[in-house]
Design an enzyme around this catalytic site. Structure first.
Site, short mmCIF file in Angstrom:
data_model
loop_
_atom_site.label_atom_id
_atom_site.label_comp_id
_atom_site.label_asym_id
_atom_site.label_seq_id
_atom_site.Cartn_x
_atom_site.Cartn_y
_atom_site.Cartn_z
N ARG A 72 12.93 1.77 -2.43
CA ARG A 72 11.71 2.59 -2.44
C ARG A 72 11.49 3.13 -1.03
O ARG A 72 11.47 2.37 -0.06
CB ARG A 72 10.51 1.73 -2.87
CG ARG A 72 9.21 2.48 -2.80
CD ARG A 72 8.00 1.67 -3.28
NE ARG A 72 6.82 2.49 -3.09
CZ ARG A 72 5.70 2.11 -2.48
NH1 ARG A 72 5.57 0.87 -2.03
NH2 ARG A 72 4.71 2.96 -2.32
N HIS A 116 2.63 8.76 0.97
CA HIS A 116 2.32 7.47 1.60
C HIS A 116 1.49 7.77 2.85
O HIS A 116 1.89 7.45 3.97
CB HIS A 116 3.60 6.69 1.89
CG HIS A 116 3.40 5.21 2.05
ND1 HIS A 116 4.08 4.27 1.31
CD2 HIS A 116 2.60 4.50 2.88
CE1 HIS A 116 3.71 3.04 1.68
NE2 HIS A 116 2.81 3.16 2.64
N GLU A 161 -1.06 3.35 -2.80
CA GLU A 161 -2.33 2.69 -2.46
C GLU A 161 -3.45 3.68 -2.15
O GLU A 161 -3.99 3.67 -1.04
CB GLU A 161 -2.14 1.77 -1.25
CG GLU A 161 -1.21 0.62 -1.50
CD GLU A 161 -1.17 -0.40 -0.36
OE1 GLU A 161 -1.84 -0.19 0.67
OE2 GLU A 161 -0.48 -1.42 -0.52
N ASN A 286 1.27 -3.34 -5.42
CA ASN A 286 1.52 -3.88 -4.08
C ASN A 286 0.63 -5.10 -3.95
O ASN A 286 -0.60 -5.00 -4.07
CB ASN A 286 1.15 -2.87 -2.99
CG ASN A 286 2.10 -1.68 -2.97
OD1 ASN A 286 3.08 -1.63 -3.72
ND2 ASN A 286 1.81 -0.72 -2.11
N TYR A 288 -0.38 -8.50 -1.66
CA TYR A 288 -0.29 -9.28 -0.42
C TYR A 288 -1.10 -10.58 -0.50
O TYR A 288 -0.63 -11.63 -0.12
CB TYR A 288 -0.70 -8.44 0.79
CG TYR A 288 0.33 -7.37 1.08
CD1 TYR A 288 1.46 -7.66 1.83
CD2 TYR A 288 0.22 -6.09 0.54
CE1 TYR A 288 2.44 -6.71 2.06
CE2 TYR A 288 1.20 -5.12 0.77
CZ TYR A 288 2.31 -5.44 1.52
OH TYR A 288 3.28 -4.50 1.73
N GLU A 348 5.57 -3.51 -3.60
CA GLU A 348 5.53 -4.07 -2.24
C GLU A 348 5.08 -5.52 -2.32
O GLU A 348 4.13 -5.84 -3.04
CB GLU A 348 4.51 -3.35 -1.33
CG GLU A 348 4.93 -2.03 -0.81
CD GLU A 348 3.87 -1.40 0.10
OE1 GLU A 348 3.09 -2.13 0.76
OE2 GLU A 348 3.83 -0.16 0.14
C1 PNW Z 1 0.33 -1.58 2.64
N1 PNW Z 1 -5.26 -4.68 3.15
O1 PNW Z 1 -0.85 -1.37 3.33
C2 PNW Z 1 1.07 -0.29 2.82
O2 PNW Z 1 1.48 0.32 1.62
C3 PNW Z 1 2.20 -0.36 3.82
O3 PNW Z 1 2.41 0.91 4.34
C4 PNW Z 1 1.89 -1.41 4.87
O4 PNW Z 1 2.82 -1.40 5.91
C5 PNW Z 1 1.87 -2.75 4.17
O5 PNW Z 1 0.97 -2.75 3.08
C6 PNW Z 1 1.55 -3.91 5.10
O6 PNW Z 1 0.26 -3.79 5.60
C7 PNW Z 1 -1.92 -2.24 3.27
O7 PNW Z 1 -5.98 -4.76 4.15
C8 PNW Z 1 -2.94 -2.05 4.18
O8 PNW Z 1 -5.51 -5.32 2.10
C9 PNW Z 1 -4.04 -2.86 4.15
C10 PNW Z 1 -4.14 -3.85 3.19
C11 PNW Z 1 -3.13 -4.03 2.29
C12 PNW Z 1 -2.01 -3.23 2.33
#
Ligand code: PNW
Length: 442
Positions: A72, A116, A161, A286, A288, A348
């Site tokens: 990707r 993006h 996102e 995505n 996290y 992601e």
């Molecule tokens: C994503 N949060 O961004 C993006 O898609 C990527 O470009 C980035 O590098 C990656 O995650 C890591 O940060 C985020 O605060 C930005 O929850 C902020 C958040 C989550 C994802």
């Protein structure tokens, strides 16, 4: 024959390419924002990033060594249509054409993202995502790229996102374009992003191509002994963060946003929701971490507050590591949307660690544990009925992490930003072995 599960890594143009003024590329909102004093931690510059624009072939070799069957990446709108609409820059298209050829040659399925966050600055100057014309310009740009690459690329992600771009870029001002709009105008931005997705999806589908939308999803956690006010705050956050860009494409309606004091989303015209509804052939997730949501303090201006999840490991970014949250997200989508839900792709997932090269080696046990835990979480979700078709690690190479500059290292490959030397970390070998074990022909 059904298509194989996609194992890949993900990246974004502005975070890796560099070469910001080469071969006809014009500035994006991120070029301009990053030049503002104080916008990027320690004033780090995105000018070189990973120099991927020149080293793309070395990066494709790394993907080949990793053994992924998918990659990707994102296409920089200001390389292809420098002013956002109008003249097409052939050299920009040629770059992605070469990249796609190199991937296909190695049996790696390209999964491009069309947006993006790097909006051409010329469009920002004409109103950016507050202007309805930007959605139309996005569809035109999509058509240009699809016409060039659609013979080799069948599956596309329109937006990455949108909720982060909307909130960080247009409400909090900590990402480009650095705006701090009030709530109704922020929701107008949301609508134009959704409209852009819908119009672009129509362009892709009319060419027999699949359209995916990638959202950042975060399951909501309530505090222990939650009050009704905490639960109401959780519902408001869920509507904004998880549903604003999912409900309209899957159900044709906005979530209940009444907690935000806006009776309806501004800018929605007759027919818009019909166009947006059902416009996805897949949902990119995505993931996290989960979010702990609490009732807001009096006068905070938002109907929720975010707390800190404790008792779990945290990444170098300070983000809590909760693999079960990924299972919860994938199963939650499956339960909430039922038959309206298309296949899911984890587009992601990854973590930043304190990675240093020692004697030519980067030991990153935290990342290995993170990936193992989250891949197991995807397995658990599939066992519970979630139709997950792919998993993409964020990211291949350490890169320009937006407002954090080069401080957060998310890569499977270490990059020395002074010399651009790439050194695969221990997690690279571990992910390679996981993929090899799972894709082995019996
Ligand atoms: C994503 N949060 O961004 C993006 O898609 C990527 O470009 C980035 O590098 C990656 O995650 C890591 O940060 C985020 O605060 C930005 O929850 C902020 C958040 C989550 C994802």
């Amino acid at each position: 024959m059904s298509s194989p599960f996609l194992w890949g890594t993900a990246s974004a143009a502005f975070q890796v390419e560099g070469a910001l003024s080469e071969d006809g590329r014009a500035p994006s909102v991120w070029d301009v924002f990053a030049a503002r004093p104080g916008a990027i931690r320690d004033g780090h510059s995105p000018a070189a990033a990973c120099d991927h624009y020149h080293r793309w072939s070395e990066d494709v070799d790394l993907l080949d060594r990793l053994g992924v069957n998918a990659y990707r990446f994102s296409i920089a709108w200001p390389r292809v249509v420098p002013r956002g609409s109008g003249a097409v820059n052939k050299a920009g298209l040629d770059f992605y054409d070469r990249l796609v050829d190199a991937l296909v040659e190695r049996g790696i399925t390209p999964l491009p993202t069309l947006f993006h966050w790097d909006l051409p600055q010329a469009l920002e100057d004409a109103g950016g995502w507050l202007a309805r014309d930007t959605s139309k310009a996005f569809a035109d740009y999509t058509a240009v790229v699809a016409d060039r690459l659609g013979d080799r690329v069948g599956r596309w992600i329109t937006l990455n996102e949108p909720v982060v771009h909307m909130a960080y870029g247009h409400a909090f001002g900590i990402h480009a374009p650095g705006r701090t709009l009030d709530v109704p105008e922020v929701l107008r931005v949301a609508h134009h992003l959704l409209l852009a997705h819908g119009l672009a999806a129509a362009e892709l589908r009319s060419r027999g191509l699949e359209a995916l939308l990638t959202n950042n999803l975060s399951p909501v956690r309530a505090p222990e002994h939650a009050t009704d006010a905490d639960l109401a705050a959780g519902a408001a956050y869920d509507a904004l963060h998880n549903r604003l860009f999912t409900d309209p494409v899957l159900t044709g309606a906005h979530p209940d946003l009444s907690a935000f004091g806006v009776p309806e989303v501004p800018g929605v015209r007759e027919g818009d929701l019909d166009l947006i509804s059902g416009s996805v052939d897949g949902i990119g997730v995505n993931y996290y971490n989960p979010s702990l949501v609490l009732a807001p303090e009096e006068g905070s201006g938002l109907p929720f507050a975010l707390g800190e999840i404790t008792g779990v490991p945290t990444t170098a970014f300070g983000w809590p590591v909760v693999p079960e949250g990924l299972t919860e997200t994938l199963v939650g989508l499956t339960d909430r949307y039922g038959s309206a839900l298309p296949p899911l792709y984890v587009t992601e997932n990854g973590c930043s660690c304190r990675d240093e090269v020692e004697d030519g080696r980067v030991t990153d046990p935290e990342r290995i544990a993170y990936l193992e835990g989250h891949i197991a979480a995807v397995d658990a979700a599939r066992e519970r009925g979630a139709d997950v078709r792919g998993y993409f690690v964020w990211t291949l190479t350490d890169n320009f992490e937006w407002a954090e500059g080069y401080h957060q290292r998310f890569g499977l490959v270490h990059v020395d930003h002074a010399t651009q030397t790439r050194t695969p970390k221990d997690s690279f070998a571990r992910y390679r072995d996981i993929i090899a074990a799972r894709t082995a022909v019996p």
